[in-house]
Write an enzyme that holds these catalytic residues in place. Sequence first.
Site, PDB file in Angstrom:
ATOM      1  N   ARG A   1       0.810  -1.243   0.000  1.00  0.00           N
ATOM      2  CA  ARG A   1       0.000   0.000   0.000  1.00  0.00           C
ATOM      3  C   ARG A   1       0.836   1.283   0.000  1.00  0.00           C
ATOM      4  NH1 ARG A   1      -3.011  -3.226   3.526  1.00  0.00           N
ATOM      5  NH2 ARG A   1      -4.775  -4.147   2.432  1.00  0.00           N
TER       6      ARG A   1
ATOM      7  N   LYS B   1       2.917  10.979 -12.025  1.00  0.00           N
ATOM      8  CA  LYS B   1       2.099  10.027 -12.784  1.00  0.00           C
ATOM      9  C   LYS B   1       2.889   8.728 -12.923  1.00  0.00           C
ATOM     10  CE  LYS B   1      -1.043  12.796 -15.551  1.00  0.00           C
ATOM     11  NZ  LYS B   1      -1.470  13.167 -16.915  1.00  0.00           N
TER      12      LYS B   1
ATOM     13  N   GLU C   1       8.906  16.731 -25.891  1.00  0.00           N
ATOM     14  CA  GLU C   1       8.250  17.193 -24.659  1.00  0.00           C
ATOM     15  C   GLU C   1       8.773  18.585 -24.269  1.00  0.00           C
ATOM     16  OE1 GLU C   1       5.703  15.590 -23.494  1.00  0.00           O
ATOM     17  OE2 GLU C   1       5.991  13.411 -23.614  1.00  0.00           O
TER      18      GLU C   1
ATOM     19  N   LYS D   1       6.664  22.489 -15.911  1.00  0.00           N
ATOM     20  CA  LYS D   1       5.859  21.349 -15.455  1.00  0.00           C
ATOM     21  C   LYS D   1       5.496  21.513 -13.984  1.00  0.00           C
ATOM     22  CE  LYS D   1       4.877  16.579 -15.398  1.00  0.00           C
ATOM     23  NZ  LYS D   1       4.998  15.274 -15.991  1.00  0.00           N
TER      24      LYS D   1
ATOM     25  N   GLU E   1      -4.858  16.411 -11.932  1.00  0.00           N
ATOM     26  CA  GLU E   1      -5.480  16.644 -13.236  1.00  0.00           C
ATOM     27  C   GLU E   1      -6.991  16.834 -13.175  1.00  0.00           C
ATOM     28  OE1 GLU E   1      -3.361  14.716 -16.470  1.00  0.00           O
ATOM     29  OE2 GLU E   1      -5.241  14.614 -17.589  1.00  0.00           O
TER      30      GLU E   1
ATOM     31  N   ARG F   1      -3.865  20.610 -15.506  1.00  0.00           N
ATOM     32  CA  ARG F   1      -2.760  19.673 -15.766  1.00  0.00           C
ATOM     33  C   ARG F   1      -2.922  18.969 -17.113  1.00  0.00           C
ATOM     34  NH1 ARG F   1       0.579  15.458 -11.922  1.00  0.00           N
ATOM     35  NH2 ARG F   1       1.772  14.589 -13.648  1.00  0.00           N
TER      36      ARG F   1
ATOM     37  N   ASN G   1      -0.858  17.371 -21.734  1.00  0.00           N
ATOM     38  CA  ASN G   1      -1.128  16.293 -22.697  1.00  0.00           C
ATOM     39  C   ASN G   1      -1.303  16.807 -24.118  1.00  0.00           C
ATOM     40  OD1 ASN G   1      -1.016  14.160 -20.896  1.00  0.00           O
ATOM     41  ND2 ASN G   1      -3.106  14.549 -20.206  1.00  0.00           N
TER      42      ASN G   1
ATOM     43  N   HIS H   1      -1.000  14.414 -27.013  1.00  0.00           N
ATOM     44  CA  HIS H   1      -0.958  13.050 -26.483  1.00  0.00           C
ATOM     45  C   HIS H   1      -2.155  12.201 -26.907  1.00  0.00           C
ATOM     46  CE1 HIS H   1       2.360  14.611 -24.226  1.00  0.00           C
ATOM     47  NE2 HIS H   1       2.527  13.518 -23.509  1.00  0.00           N
TER      48      HIS H   1
ATOM     49  N   HIS I   1      -0.991   8.994 -28.337  1.00  0.00           N
ATOM     50  CA  HIS I   1      -1.271   7.689 -27.736  1.00  0.00           C
ATOM     51  C   HIS I   1      -1.972   6.775 -28.745  1.00  0.00           C
ATOM     52  CE1 HIS I   1      -1.041   9.160 -23.262  1.00  0.00           C
ATOM     53  NE2 HIS I   1       0.135   9.010 -23.821  1.00  0.00           N
TER      54      HIS I   1
ATOM     55  N   HIS J   1       7.654   7.446 -27.799  1.00  0.00           N
ATOM     56  CA  HIS J   1       6.622   8.314 -27.214  1.00  0.00           C
ATOM     57  C   HIS J   1       6.750   9.754 -27.741  1.00  0.00           C
ATOM     58  CE1 HIS J   1       3.748   9.774 -24.283  1.00  0.00           C
ATOM     59  NE2 HIS J   1       4.618  10.682 -23.877  1.00  0.00           N
TER      60      HIS J   1
HETATM   61  P1  NAD Z   1      12.423   4.653 -22.295  1.00  0.00           P
HETATM   62  O1  NAD Z   1      12.288   4.606 -20.837  1.00  0.00           O
HETATM   63  O2  NAD Z   1      11.937   3.492 -23.083  1.00  0.00           O
HETATM   64  O3  NAD Z   1      13.938   4.933 -22.649  1.00  0.00           O
HETATM   65  C1  NAD Z   1      14.312   5.019 -24.003  1.00  0.00           C
HETATM   66  C2  NAD Z   1      15.471   4.059 -24.350  1.00  0.00           C
HETATM   67  O4  NAD Z   1      16.689   4.636 -23.902  1.00  0.00           O
HETATM   68  C3  NAD Z   1      15.389   2.707 -23.696  1.00  0.00           C
HETATM   69  O5  NAD Z   1      15.874   1.738 -24.595  1.00  0.00           O
HETATM   70  C4  NAD Z   1      16.319   2.847 -22.501  1.00  0.00           C
HETATM   71  O6  NAD Z   1      16.835   1.604 -22.066  1.00  0.00           O
HETATM   72  C5  NAD Z   1      17.397   3.707 -23.087  1.00  0.00           C
HETATM   73  N1  NAD Z   1      18.139   4.518 -22.154  1.00  0.00           N
HETATM   74  C6  NAD Z   1      17.678   5.161 -21.060  1.00  0.00           C
HETATM   75  N2  NAD Z   1      18.622   5.946 -20.553  1.00  0.00           N
HETATM   76  C7  NAD Z   1      19.708   5.795 -21.317  1.00  0.00           C
HETATM   77  C8  NAD Z   1      20.997   6.356 -21.302  1.00  0.00           C
HETATM   78  N3  NAD Z   1      21.350   7.293 -20.416  1.00  0.00           N
HETATM   79  N4  NAD Z   1      21.894   5.964 -22.240  1.00  0.00           N
HETATM   80  C9  NAD Z   1      21.542   5.055 -23.184  1.00  0.00           C
HETATM   81  N5  NAD Z   1      20.323   4.509 -23.276  1.00  0.00           N
HETATM   82  C10 NAD Z   1      19.414   4.873 -22.350  1.00  0.00           C
HETATM   83  O7  NAD Z   1      11.684   5.936 -22.914  1.00  0.00           O
HETATM   84  P2  NAD Z   1      11.519   7.432 -22.426  1.00  0.00           P
HETATM   85  O8  NAD Z   1      11.432   8.225 -23.656  1.00  0.00           O
HETATM   86  O9  NAD Z   1      12.504   7.820 -21.403  1.00  0.00           O
HETATM   87  O10 NAD Z   1      10.098   7.421 -21.702  1.00  0.00           O
HETATM   88  C11 NAD Z   1       8.924   7.089 -22.414  1.00  0.00           C
HETATM   89  C12 NAD Z   1       7.904   6.598 -21.428  1.00  0.00           C
HETATM   90  O11 NAD Z   1       7.603   7.629 -20.484  1.00  0.00           O
HETATM   91  C13 NAD Z   1       6.586   6.202 -22.060  1.00  0.00           C
HETATM   92  O12 NAD Z   1       6.150   4.996 -21.497  1.00  0.00           O
HETATM   93  C14 NAD Z   1       5.646   7.328 -21.670  1.00  0.00           C
HETATM   94  O13 NAD Z   1       4.314   6.906 -21.552  1.00  0.00           O
HETATM   95  C15 NAD Z   1       6.200   7.722 -20.337  1.00  0.00           C
HETATM   96  N6  NAD Z   1       5.893   9.098 -19.939  1.00  0.00           N
HETATM   97  C16 NAD Z   1       5.403   9.287 -18.696  1.00  0.00           C
HETATM   98  C17 NAD Z   1       5.133  10.573 -18.266  1.00  0.00           C
HETATM   99  C18 NAD Z   1       4.667  10.797 -16.848  1.00  0.00           C
HETATM  100  O14 NAD Z   1       4.270  11.907 -16.531  1.00  0.00           O
HETATM  101  N7  NAD Z   1       4.732   9.808 -15.993  1.00  0.00           N
HETATM  102  C19 NAD Z   1       5.356  11.664 -19.108  1.00  0.00           C
HETATM  103  C20 NAD Z   1       5.871  11.435 -20.376  1.00  0.00           C
HETATM  104  C21 NAD Z   1       6.143  10.133 -20.797  1.00  0.00           C
HETATM  105  N1  GLY Z   2       3.004  14.078 -18.936  1.00  0.00           N
HETATM  106  C1  GLY Z   2       1.718  14.522 -18.548  1.00  0.00           C
HETATM  107  C2  GLY Z   2       1.574  14.811 -17.085  1.00  0.00           C
HETATM  108  O1  GLY Z   2       2.496  14.633 -16.319  1.00  0.00           O
HETATM  109  O2  GLY Z   2       0.523  15.210 -16.677  1.00  0.00           O
END
Ligand code: NAD
Ligand code: GLY
Length: 365
Positions: free
Chosen positions: A124, A146, A188, A230, A240, A244, A248, A251, A255, A268
């Site tokens: 939890r 998130k 982003e 942000k 949100e 907030r 998006n 998005h 998505h 992404h």
């Molecule tokens: P990712 O986590 O898949 O990383 C991209 C690639 O880079 C992967 O292959 C990873 O292993 C590699 N990598 C990471 N760091 C590295 C480094 N320093 N050197 C070499 N390789 C490295 O992708 P991302 O773009 O970081 O994140 C995308 C994800 O984030 C999606 O799932 C998306 O939905 C999510 N997201 C979440 C939020 C939120 O608010 N929580 C906001 C935007 C995106």
């Molecule tokens: N990336 C969208 C949010 O954090 O709300």
Amino acid sequence: MILSKCESKLDVDLGERSYPIFIGEGIYADASYYRKYISGSQVMVVTNETIAPLYLDKTTEALSDYELKTCILPDGEEFKTLEVLNRIYTALLKGHFTRRSTLVALGGGVIGDMTGFAAATYQRGVEFIQVPTTLLSQVDSSVGGKTGVNHLLGKNMIGAFYQPQLVLADTSTLNTLDDRQLSSGLAEVIKYGLIVDAEFFSWLEENMDALLARDPGSLAYAIERSCRCKTDVVEADEKEAGQRALLNLGHTFGHAIETGMGYGEWLHGEAVATGMCMAADLSRREGWISEQSCDRIYRLIERAKLPIEPPVELSVDRFLELMAVDKKVLDGRLRLVLLKEIGSSLVTDDFKMHNLNETLSQYGS
Ligand code: NAD
Ligand code: GLY
């Protein structure tokens, strides 16, 4: 000894859930950044098989004062699932981790979102720290709480709002990121200019070449300014209820592309970049944003080496079907983030369906 240099510190002010974001070089490997934010004795570092050989040793060294375990997941958006998440719970249970444990997410947005959700739900709720290693995760996903995983029928559909104790954005980790991933993060960054910060958008127009060339000062500035944008939005609307949703922009279209093409096919940020172009196009058709501003948006996104058109494989009907699963759908009405101007955005269901259809159908799909 590892030399670390903190360039800046921002605070996310959310009352008792407040936490700092440190931005700097070498800080992920510096024990002094973690100490104050870990209250128990057990720490589990969650990472993936790409990041582990690059950054796990120095992270575990920095955390060597704790009872430490690691959990290494497969790499890829397609593994951001409940099944793979279960591996974190199993590792925690096998290691007898208690409610006073801390999880450390070492990686990009996929690792950050999954580890955050594991922390939100294990017994939890246990504490967690974000150590984002991609540009995208440093400017967006590690901040704001998130967390979650994908479902085959929709992106990020299972999750929770759960804030970390600390974010350590280490710019030196970006040196090993490939160019496509760097561009994905820039999507982003551009988003913040579009939704709330016209001056930052102009700065990006002037400095895009320096960012692509990984000029450290320009990257650090873009990360800090993005995190500030942000943080302001999240502080005003943590869960949100309204504003907030502006984060998006692009998005809902994006998505649909990610889900429709199969997770991992489009990055992404690539999907969001195209989605922002589609949102700009619809905003222009609604008579809000000028043709000239639209051109500036397409040009900057292209210069960031990002796509400006969706995949031809997705038909208009398929797009609409996928967009209907969006979390912004309210009482059966699709709501979108649209642009009044560069730097001024709104969430609205007040757009003409025929304009949306024209936006979707202009790409020959
Ligand atoms: P990712 O986590 O898949 O990383 C991209 C690639 O880079 C992967 O292959 C990873 O292993 C590699 N990598 C990471 N760091 C590295 C480094 N320093 N050197 C070499 N390789 C490295 O992708 P991302 O773009 O970081 O994140 C995308 C994800 O984030 C999606 O799932 C998306 O939905 C999510 N997201 C979440 C939020 C939120 O608010 N929580 C906001 C935007 C995106
Ligand atoms: N990336 C969208 C949010 O954090 O709300």
